[in-house]
Design an enzyme around this catalytic site. Sequence first.
Site: not given
Lengths: 285, 285, 285, 285
Positions: A33, A108, A140, A159
């Site tokens: 990302q 995460d 993951d 989250d």
Amino acid sequence: MLDGTWYCDGWDPNLKILHRIRATLFEGASEYQRVQVLDTHEFGRLLVIDGLPQAAERDEGVYARAITWPPLLSRRGPTRVLVTGGGDGHVAREALRFPDVARVVVCDIDPLITRVTRELMPFLWGEAPGDRRLEVRHEDALAYLQGLPAASFDVVISDITDPSGEGSASHHLYSDDYVRRIKRVLAPGGVCVAQAQELSVKDASYHGRLRGLLGGAFAHARSAAVFIPSFGYPEGFVYASDDAAALSAPRAVVTARLHAAGLADDPWFDADVYAAMFALPPRLR
Amino acid sequence: MLDGTWYCDGWDPNLKILHRIRATLFEGASEYQRVQVLDTHEFGRLLVIDGLPQAAERDEGVYARAITWPPLLSRRGPTRVLVTGGGDGHVAREALRFPDVARVVVCDIDPLITRVTRELMPFLWGEAPGDRRLEVRHEDALAYLQGLPAASFDVVISDITDPSGEGSASHHLYSDDYVRRIKRVLAPGGVCVAQAQELSVKDASYHGRLRGLLGGAFAHARSAAVFIPSFGYPEGFVYASDDAAALSAPRAVVTARLHAAGLADDPWFDADVYAAMFALPPRLR
Amino acid sequence: MLDGTWYCDGWDPNLKILHRIRATLFEGASEYQRVQVLDTHEFGRLLVIDGLPQAAERDEGVYARAITWPPLLSRRGPTRVLVTGGGDGHVAREALRFPDVARVVVCDIDPLITRVTRELMPFLWGEAPGDRRLEVRHEDALAYLQGLPAASFDVVISDITDPSGEGSASHHLYSDDYVRRIKRVLAPGGVCVAQAQELSVKDASYHGRLRGLLGGAFAHARSAAVFIPSFGYPEGFVYASDDAAALSAPRAVVTARLHAAGLADDPWFDADVYAAMFALPPRLR
Amino acid sequence: MLDGTWYCDGWDPNLKILHRIRATLFEGASEYQRVQVLDTHEFGRLLVIDGLPQAAERDEGVYARAITWPPLLSRRGPTRVLVTGGGDGHVAREALRFPDVARVVVCDIDPLITRVTRELMPFLWGEAPGDRRLEVRHEDALAYLQGLPAASFDVVISDITDPSGEGSASHHLYSDDYVRRIKRVLAPGGVCVAQAQELSVKDASYHGRLRGLLGGAFAHARSAAVFIPSFGYPEGFVYASDDAAALSAPRAVVTARLHAAGLADDPWFDADVYAAMFALPPRLR
């Protein structure tokens, strides 16, 4: 004056929120990302992932409490907490404020989030990095869940980022499979909480889908919403469990447990705020 | 998509130009002005002073040639050039490309501009910093002009910021006094050039005022305009002299002097472009 | 102040131009395109098609002259003009100002453009609607060209919208076939002119493609550019002919023909402006 | 895509909210203020006064209930309601839904608001215009209050615009004098409610000032907040009375009175929502 530099939130194509920024403190990308840390006028430092705001200095505590405190207030005794996503640290920070919490694992996939927030937004982490109860893993979540023994956690907090766009790192997590794997690692009576996007008069569609996913896997599910100024809308949350009592603590119990945890004087949370989170307009329930 | 980070040009209250930015490379303030260096998608690195764009990586050469080359193409022999403002270096850089230029003095009150552009926008300076003909001074242009002997320069290029807002570092320079001091330090037949803001069908009001100031002090004045994409409008320039010949070189002369100066193969400037700069619509002349 | 209502030009994804608007005078859609007429602060009434500005009260005359006058200034005697697209009327209006023009056919597929501009932007049409030399047709330009006898026009002006997005009404016109059909209906020595998008230091890619299309069909082609403030960039045009003389009139000829046509006192156009249109920077030629 | 037409909310200089608009349905000015009715994508028709959003088709009911229902739910028997401002009609509409309400007077200085909303936003008025209990007056609220007998109303709802900018029609109303005049016309135990601007983690400063004004005049005052999506923030309200019971109805009482008034099946309001409005974070109380 519009003059100056601005960050434009990518959330809604027909309602654009522009934040005046003082500076771009970080701009980069991992294999998962795009990540930015912006210094905004209204909300201080703001973490942005794939164009969407994630956590702002000024109001991140409201979000972090809303997703973390309710499940922890409904139980007593040693509690094991798994956070999927959450690499920015503040959910772990809030969980670790509860003395009964025995262990917090943050899983995460993206180490960049953790690195950038530890360096540029240390307030998100607080004392957590030095706390022996904390373990941060970068892998993951689906795979990690798969490899865990059954019933290894009491609370799982999902989250993860919103599944907007095919490229989102969390896209594959919005599935029955993800929820089933979470349920498997929960001890009996355990609670799963998920951040569940906008929940307001204006938009509740994404929330409804996630509520359906969790409602299909657990016997009980409740929705709540808390206004997050830096998002510009009330953020929705879904709390799910097979034990209805784990989702709804009476006012006196909440107050007693806040006292027991040393959290009675918190500026943003008390038993009234807890009740109000769940008091959605009839149409949105 | 508007999503992302943007710089909004402060020029026109009713027509806003937003530049997508990749990063804020510098944001600070001297005692004179606010200074930013932004990395923009369309124009590369962009210098912004008090909210207005000054020079962009992609098209700064168009501006720098337009303000520098015409007066230098109209003369031969040793030429002394004074740049007031111009602390970002590119006017000096262009002047130094002419072998006949014997000396270039840049007098910009704000050392921050020079420091920031030397570090983050070195293309603005090119080979100029190592050129012995260049002197950079950081002091008020009015005071410096006052202290100079008469007739000490052949060309004065006024490359000061726009007088928008009381706080502008250059506000006091837009005056008869400033123009008279420039005239005093010019040798006979010398040329004064001034950047003179937007000059277009849409707006020519500021330009008209500056044209009036220079036209009142010199026997001849001509206006020209060149479209600067990063400004979003044609930038106006005023060239003034007591010698009409210094303001208007015939096509063959321009071509010959470009050859003599080794500038015949320039990608942005030739005799046709020179003529076109002055070919304003009749109404704007 | 950004406060208020704005129109955001859809042209460039990384450079956004916002026009303050006073009112939306029309908003609708034909089967071909979305059409708006906005009342803007800076440019008066503005015609917008599929999100892109087409013609503004304040500067439409600059565009309309640039596409119409050059081919008409290069010839004498009865001239037949075909405008493809151009349903907003101002190209026809300009052509009809030339006494030698014997006939103007406007062929625009979309009657909505004509209806809306006749009603809300009558200045685009001027005296044209009452001029017996004018014929306005609403049909597909390709089909109309197909049905025409060869050599039926002396000048063809392609004033079609930009081919941005698959949905553009003019998308299929940007083809060899379109250009060949135009060439077929042109009399020997005739001129084809096409509006050819942005042509600037910042962007010349679309222009280059169109220049290639016309350059492949005609022996000679020339590019020109004129800054259109309401577009925010210099608009490019391509003029093509098998007769080089039709593309380049000497200064004295231009002046003489402007006089002969009674256009010598025009505020926006004269022989200098004509020459300057073609004086592109060397790199853009 | 930013492309298109937008309304930019003037509220916060550092956080800009842009609403995509379909059309400007009305734009005009009275002697008091500028008035627009915009057709927005997200919120339907939106009334804008002096650049600030006032009421949107999609969520106006949330605002109107929040300011009207709480004081009416705390009492029984014939109730006389005065609305100062409120010329857009929806507060009156909500008050008239309660059978015990005997009379509603709306006193808004600007007849343009009433005219425009009756014509373009009739949903704001609902059945109110035909209700004999309603009286709409267009005069200055201060003068009207002055001329009233003491104790002539049971509930006064101050629904005036925000005092942003000197030119606001309501600027002079934010004063001790205004509050004292309201108090004088209230019967013993009467309630005054005021819309009281943003009340959130991000901003509570204006709210605090108004709370102080009312708290100084009445023995009891309570703050509440409700998120209004079209404003982009939680709107604050202050409820004040000399009778504490009039400000806080127990859950069972609220439910019983909603039933009695035939409002038990409302989609946006019930006893839980009523309680949640007042459950502010401890720091904001």
